[in-house]
Design a protein around this motif. Structure first.
Motif, short mmCIF file in Angstrom:
data_model
loop_
_atom_site.label_atom_id
_atom_site.label_comp_id
_atom_site.label_asym_id
_atom_site.label_seq_id
_atom_site.Cartn_x
_atom_site.Cartn_y
_atom_site.Cartn_z
N PRO A 197 0.64 -1.41 0.03
CA PRO A 197 0.34 -0.18 0.27
C PRO A 197 0.79 1.63 -0.11
N ALA B 5 -8.79 1.87 -5.56
CA ALA B 5 -8.39 2.11 -3.45
C ALA B 5 -7.18 3.23 -3.56
N GLY C 76 -8.28 3.04 0.02
CA GLY C 76 -7.55 1.65 0.70
C GLY C 76 -7.20 2.01 2.53
N GLY C 77 -6.40 2.98 2.13
CA GLY C 77 -5.80 3.05 3.71
C GLY C 77 -7.31 3.67 4.44
N SER D 288 -9.65 1.77 5.33
CA SER D 288 -8.71 0.11 6.35
C SER D 288 -8.87 0.45 7.32
N VAL D 289 -8.73 1.78 8.11
CA VAL D 289 -8.44 1.96 8.88
C VAL D 289 -10.07 2.93 9.74
N ASN D 290 -11.48 2.94 8.21
CA ASN D 290 -12.00 3.61 9.34
C ASN D 290 -11.83 4.83 10.04
N LEU E 39 -14.08 -6.10 -3.22
CA LEU E 39 -11.79 -6.02 -2.64
C LEU E 39 -11.92 -7.50 -3.46
N THR F 1 -9.29 -10.54 -2.17
CA THR F 1 -8.67 -11.30 -1.32
C THR F 1 -7.76 -11.84 -1.26
#
Ligand SMILES: Cc1cc2nc3c(=O)[nH]c(=O)nc-3n(C[C@H](O)[C@H](O)[C@H](O)COP(=O)(O)OP(=O)(O)OC[C@H]3O[C@@H](n4cnc5c(N)ncnc54)[C@H](O)[C@@H]3O)c2cc1C
Length: 122
Positions: free
Chosen positions: A7, A47, A77-78, A81-83, A103, A105
């Motif tokens: 990322p 993302a 995306g980052g 991923s941490v909301n 997504l 996977t």
């Protein structure tokens, strides 16, 4: 073949040269396509896109993000991923603005999910 990915953002900058000295590594930052449906007031965003890239697209049509990270150099995306949260009072974090997600996977399955539909494998 196992394909490591990196990322692009702040937390993982050190990873270049640490997790993959040789071979292939997938960079997500070029995954930055942005489309805007003005009628529905919904964006479709890759993302790897950053808030910095999204804001001008919205601004040109007279819009702004409903909720965003306080800095503009993070990726979507980052951020998701941490909301992450911003400085908006009385607003929940960024995930509250997401209508659907597509997504990839770790086992190479593409999964799509939304607020109204169960995740579906493509
Ligand atoms: C200066 C600074 C200010 C900050 N301010 C705030 C703030 O105001 N509010 C707040 O909530 N947070 C804040 N943060 C935290 C920041 O929102 C998170 O660290 C966010 O994840 C950074 O996004 P990034 O694009 O840099 O992600 P990265 O550092 O690249 O990645 C972060 C995580 O997301 C995962 N990830 C990244 N891209 C994807 C993807 N495409 N698919 C799946 N997983 C992915 C990574 O594996 C990693 O686990 C701040 C951080 C810094 C350094």
């Amino acid at each position: 073949m196992t394909l490591p990915w990196r990322p692009p953002g702040h937390c993982i900058r050190w990873a270049r040269g640490v997790c993959c000295e040789t071979g292939w590594i997938l960079e997500t930052q070029p995954m930055n396509r942005i489309t805007l449906d003005s009628d529905k007031q919904v964006m479709r965003v890759g993302a790897g896109a950053t808030w910095r890239e999204i804001i001008p697209v919205l601004h040109a049509r007279g819009y702004a993000p409903k909720v965003m990270q306080s800095n503009h150099d993070f990726t979507i995306g980052g951020s998701l991923s941490v909301n992450c949260h911003g400085w908006h009072t009385n607003s929940p974090p960024t995930a509250s603005t997401v209508q659907s997600l597509r997504l990839l996977t770790a086992d190479s399955t593409v999964v799509t999910g939304s607020r109204t539909a169960q995740p579906v494998r493509e």
